[in-house]
Structures are given as structure tokens and as C-alpha cells.
Design a protein around this motif. Structure first.
Motif, PDB file in Angstrom:
ATOM      1  N   ARG A  99     -23.544  37.446 -39.324  1.00 16.21           N
ATOM      2  CA  ARG A  99     -24.820  36.810 -38.966  1.00 16.21           C
ATOM      3  C   ARG A  99     -24.739  35.290 -38.945  1.00 16.21           C
ATOM      4  N   ASN A 105     -25.129  34.030 -31.498  1.00 12.89           N
ATOM      5  CA  ASN A 105     -26.263  34.047 -30.557  1.00 12.89           C
ATOM      6  C   ASN A 105     -25.806  33.993 -29.106  1.00 12.89           C
ATOM      7  N   GLU A 134     -33.428  39.693 -32.673  1.00 11.79           N
ATOM      8  CA  GLU A 134     -32.568  38.842 -33.492  1.00 11.79           C
ATOM      9  C   GLU A 134     -32.459  37.451 -32.882  1.00 11.79           C
ATOM     10  N   LEU A 135     -32.317  37.397 -31.563  1.00  8.98           N
ATOM     11  CA  LEU A 135     -32.204  36.101 -30.882  1.00  8.98           C
ATOM     12  C   LEU A 135     -33.458  35.253 -31.072  1.00  8.98           C
ATOM     13  N   TRP A 138     -33.626  32.426 -33.482  1.00  9.63           N
ATOM     14  CA  TRP A 138     -32.663  31.337 -33.251  1.00  9.63           C
ATOM     15  C   TRP A 138     -33.392  30.119 -32.705  1.00  9.63           C
ATOM     16  N   ASP A 139     -33.270  28.988 -33.368  1.00  7.72           N
ATOM     17  CA  ASP A 139     -33.942  27.769 -32.920  1.00  7.72           C
ATOM     18  C   ASP A 139     -33.495  27.357 -31.529  1.00  7.72           C
TER      19      ASP A 139
END
Length: 503
Positions: A99, A105, A134-135, A138-139
Motif C-alpha cells: 500500500r 496508484n 482505493e485510488l 490518493w491526493d
């Protein structure tokens, strides 16, 4: 390796007591042996031998190889082998990347896009949804990859929308709505947000949630500046379509009037594409035609002239394939031949010509056959000499052909009634028993057709119409028995609408 490992202590004692020459020779031999053994031991690593599995492949390397395969797939003809290699390599990269891996990503992005290229079942879609969720933590997705996120959401929404269209379900509706909403969230451009909103409205429209759909469209309109006529046109057409759908669902003439208003507003926008303009022109003309048919007590001659004008413009644009152009011609013929238009003989002749051209392309179209028969009957009533086989007998033959083609019993009952109407009118002029017998036969057909339709799904007026058909058949029989000129009840024939135009 030490010498004590190669030689025992007793051997060394013997060597020390030996003459010096022997010592030297022994030492040389020992040294040679040690060098030989060390050399052989040093080369053991090169010999094949059982041992632990090699270290797992590096995630970065697999990602690089998968990305290369993906770009080959995109740039060099979308070969299935390149797609398969992409999925294999990037799947491996994902397995190897925990992770916190800096490329996880990016790996997920390529894997999602590659999977979306395949034919997907439900489990595959759910897998992609997990990766996408999950994506979303992500910032970088918000800061630099929003276009990718929007593309994924749109593809997922399209998949679920297609599935919903095939077999509507709550689950597909919810997933589709969720992904259209995601697509709107990740859209920086106004046109992309508007497009997402209109798709959301369409989804609610399909669900029968008309108020929600209209609210979404109104929100899109309020967010659209006046200097974007392209978007305002799309929004007006969406409202136009929704009002038509509501009218189909409720039978409301008020909704039909609202549809016409929205359609005419859309036509005022010059930037509309020619194909879209032709489609809107035809739809507005059809709406006016249906409003006229549904409101016999209202004088709509002026609006029917507007409908003719719109349909002619659509014909002149000449867009679309042959089938599309034929249907535009039918729309013009419908308004030209409507009794509410009060057409001239020249306009009726034009309508008949348009229907005949359409008949060559749309063979066996029952509604078209009936429309042509209606126009010919109307033309014959005008009394002026017609040409090209425009006779009342040709109208009867067209109606009969429509009966053999259609499987709609309710509609067929009206066709049979109209054939009976023609024969009663003929018999009243000729006193021909054959015409009366044909009239009776078709009234009974009409009653039978409507009876079969009512057995499947009854309407409030069915019983009255069946009673009318049977009563007319009985009256005609009485005249056959007593003679055409005898006193007593006379048939009271009436035409019935056979128009099946769709909004």
C-alpha cells in the motif's frame, strides 16, 4: 579452509620428524591440494543445485513493462496480445507493490483502464470499483489526474447504464448514478459537468422519476452562462425530450404543449448541429400533429401550418441515412394530410407521393400503409380527378394489407372499422348488396379484434366500441334483408384515427 581441517595432528608430528627434503615436498603437495580445493569450493555457486526460489520480480520493473505494453496497445492498433501482456504485467506489479509503494496508484490506473477494455462481468466490475475506491484516497487523483478519474467514472457508468437498459435493477441504477456523480465531481470543464448532469437526468427519467430528472436539468440550466448556446441547446433538448416522455406516460396535453415550447426554444439556437436540428424539427412537428389529434375541439390550423413549416425545413436539411430521410418525409406527409390542417388537393397529392416513396423503403410497415390509405380516402373525397391509382379501391387494399401485417388487435379494430366505413359510404350511393355485405363483415372483424385486445388489457371505452361495431353490423344485415331502400335504421358510419405516430 585451515590445514587442521585437511590434516590430523599425528600427521603433522610425523612431518616434523621427517628429513628437510621430505618436508618441502610434503608442504608443496599440501599447498597444491589446498589451492585446488579452495578453487573448487569457490566455484560451487556456479553449479546447478537445489535451493530457495529466486527473489520476486520488482514492482517497478513489472510496472514499466506493463506500461510499455499498454502504450503499444493504445498506439499500435489495440492488439489483444498487448492488452493481455499489460494486464499480466500490471497485475504482477500490483501484487508486488504494498500500500505504501510509491508507484501503486499509477499501477492501479493502468490496470483499471486495461480491464475496462475487456468484456466485463459483474465480478470484474466490482473488482474495478474496489481499485477505483482505493485510488480516490490518493491526493494526486484530485490534484493532477482528475481527467483520468473522470474517464474511469464515465466508462463504469456506461457499463452499468447498458446493463440497466438490458434488465433494470436497483443495484445497476445505484452504481450507474454513483459513477455519473463521480464523473461530474472530477470534471473541470463546464461542458463535462453539463453532460454528466444530463446523463443523470436521463437515468432518473428512465426510472420514472420525472420530477428528479427535471430538477437535475434545471440545475444544469441555472449553472450555464448565456454565452454557451451549445450547452443551452443540449439542455433545452433534454427538457423537450423529458416533456415528451411524461406525455407518453400520462397522456397529458399540457405536457405536450410544454414539449412544443421547449422544442421551439431549442430551434432558436443557431449553433445546433444539422442532424440534431433536423431531428428536433421533426419531433416538434409531430408534437403539434399529436396535440391537434388529441384536441379536436381546439382550432389549431395555425399551429398545423407551423408543423408543415418545421417538417419542410427538416426535409430540406436532408441529413442522416436513407431511413432517417424517409421518416422525415413521413412526418411532413402526416401534417400535410391531416384533416385538421384543411389541406389543398395539391398538398394531399404531395403527401400521397411522400408516403409512396416511403413505402418502397419501409415494406410491410402497417402504420405507413394505413396513413397512405387515409390520405387517399381524403383525396378521393375532394372530388377532383386524381392520378397514379389514387382510388378508393386502392385505399381499401392498403387497409387490408395493413391488417395482414399488424399484430396489434386494438389498432386492427380501427382499421377494420374504417374499411367498413368506406363500404357503407359506397353502398349508400350504389345500393349494392356486395358493399353492404363487405361493410357487415368488417364491422364484425372490428368487434372481434377489439374483443381479443380487451381480453388482454381492457380500456374504459372498449365495451362501447364493441357495442357500436356489433350494432352497425346488425343494422347493415337488416338492410340486406329488407332491401337497401327500405325504411328503418340506417348505418351511422364513423372514421377512427389510425395514427400511431410516436413522440
Amino acid at each position: 579452509m585451515s590445514t587442521t581441517a585437511l590434516f590430523s595432528t599425528s600427521k603433522l608430528d610425523q612431518l616434523n620428524k621427517a628429513p628437510s627434503g621430505v618436508k618441502v615436498a610434503a608442504l608443496v603437495i599440501a599447498a597444491t591440494t589446498i589451492v585446488f580445493l579452495v578453487t573448487r569450493m569457490g566455484n560451487l555457486c556456479c553449479w546447478p543445485r537445489p535451493g530457495p526460489d529466486p527473489a520476486p520480480a520488482d514492482a517497478a520493473q513489472l510496472y514499466t513493462e506493463g506500461a510499455s505494453a499498454w502504450f503499444r496497445y493504445v498506439d499500435e492498433g489495440r492488439k489483444p496480445s498487448d492488452l493481455a501482456e499489460t494486464i499480466q504485467k500490471v497485475n504482477g506489479a500490483l501484487d508486488a507493490a504494498d500500500r505504501d509503494h510509491p508507484q501503486r496508484n499509477d499501477i492501479l490506473l493502468i490496470l483499471i483502464f486495461a480491464l475496462l477494455e475487456q468484456k466485463l462481468d459483474q465480478s470484474s466490475l466490482e473488482r474495478i470499483e474496489r481499485y477505483f475506491s482505493e485510488l480516490e484516497g490518493w491526493d494526486g487523483l484530485e490534484n493532477g489526474r482528475k481527467a483520468d478519474a473522470r474517464a474511469i467514472a464515465e466508462k463504469l457508468a456506461t457499463q452499468y447504464h447498458e446493463s440497466y437498459n438490458r434488465a433494470p435493477s436497483d443495484a445497476d441504477f445505484d452504481r450507474c448514478l454513483s459513477n455519473y456523480t463521480r464523473a461530474r465531481k472530477y470534471s473541470d470543464k463546464l461542458e463535462d459537468r453539463t453532460n454528466a448532469n444530463l446523463k443523470i437526468a436521463t437515468l432518473h427519467q428512465q426510472r420514472g422519476q420525472f420530477e428528479v430528472a427535471m430538477g437535475v436539468i434545471e440545475n444544469a440550466k441555472s449553472a450555464c452562462p448565456p454565452d454557451r448556446p451549445d450547452l443551452l441547446s443540449s439542455i433545452s433538448i433534454a427538457k423537450f425530450t423529458l416533456h415528451q416522455v411524461i406525455c407518453r406516460s400520462t397522456g397529458s396535453s399540457e405536457e405536450l404543449e410544454k414539449a412544443i415550447i421547449e422544442g421551439e426554444a431549442a430551434l432558436q439556437i443557431d449553433s445546433m448541429a444539422p442532424t440534431e436540428r433536423a431531428r428536433t424539427l421533426v419531433n416538434v412537428a409531430q408534437c403539434i400533429f399529436l396535440l391537434s389529434e388529441n384536441s379536436p375541439e381546439v382550432d389549431l390550423r395555425g399551429r398545423m401550418r407551423d408543423a408543415i413549416h418545421y417538417a419542410r425545413q427538416a426535409v430540406e436539411l436532408g441529413t442522416g441515412d436513407e431511413g432517417s430521410r424517409v421518416r422525415v418525409g413521413i412526418a411532413l406527409a402526416d401534417v400535410l394530410s391531416s384533416r385538421r390542417t384543411q389541406p389543398t388537393t395539391r398538398e394531399l397529392d404531395e403527401a400521397i407521393g411522400l408516403y409512396r416513396m416511403a413505402k418502397k423503403v419501409l415494406e410491410g410497415d402497417a402504420a405507413l400503409l394505413a396513413s397512405l390509405a387515409n390520405a387517399i380516402c381524403f383525396r378521393c373525397e375532394k372530388g377532383e380527378v386524381a392520378k397514379n391509382g389514387t382510388t378508393i379501391q386502392s385505399a381499401i387494399e392498403l387497409y387490408e394489407e395493413a391488417l395482414t401485417t399488424s399484430r396489434d388487435n386494438r389498432w386492427n379494430s380501427r382499421i377494420a372499422n374504417n374499411i367498413a366505413y368506406i363500404y357503407v359510404e359506397k353502398a349508400n350511393n350504389t345500393n349494392d348488396e356486395v358493399d353492404y355485405e363487405k361493410a357487415r363483415e368488417n364491422y364484425l372483424k372490428a368487434a372481434d379484434y377489439l374483443g381479443a385486445a380487451a381480453a388482454e388489457s381492457s380500456d374504459p371505452g372498449d365495451a362501447n366500441d364493441i357495442g357500436y361495431y356489433r350494432d352497425q353490423a346488425e343494422i347493415v344485415m337488416e338492410r340486406l334483408k329488407k332491401g337497401a331502400n327500405s325504411s328503418g335504421r340506417k348505418p351511422t358510419p364513423k372514421r377512427q384515427s389510425t395514427g400511431r405516430g410516436s413522440l
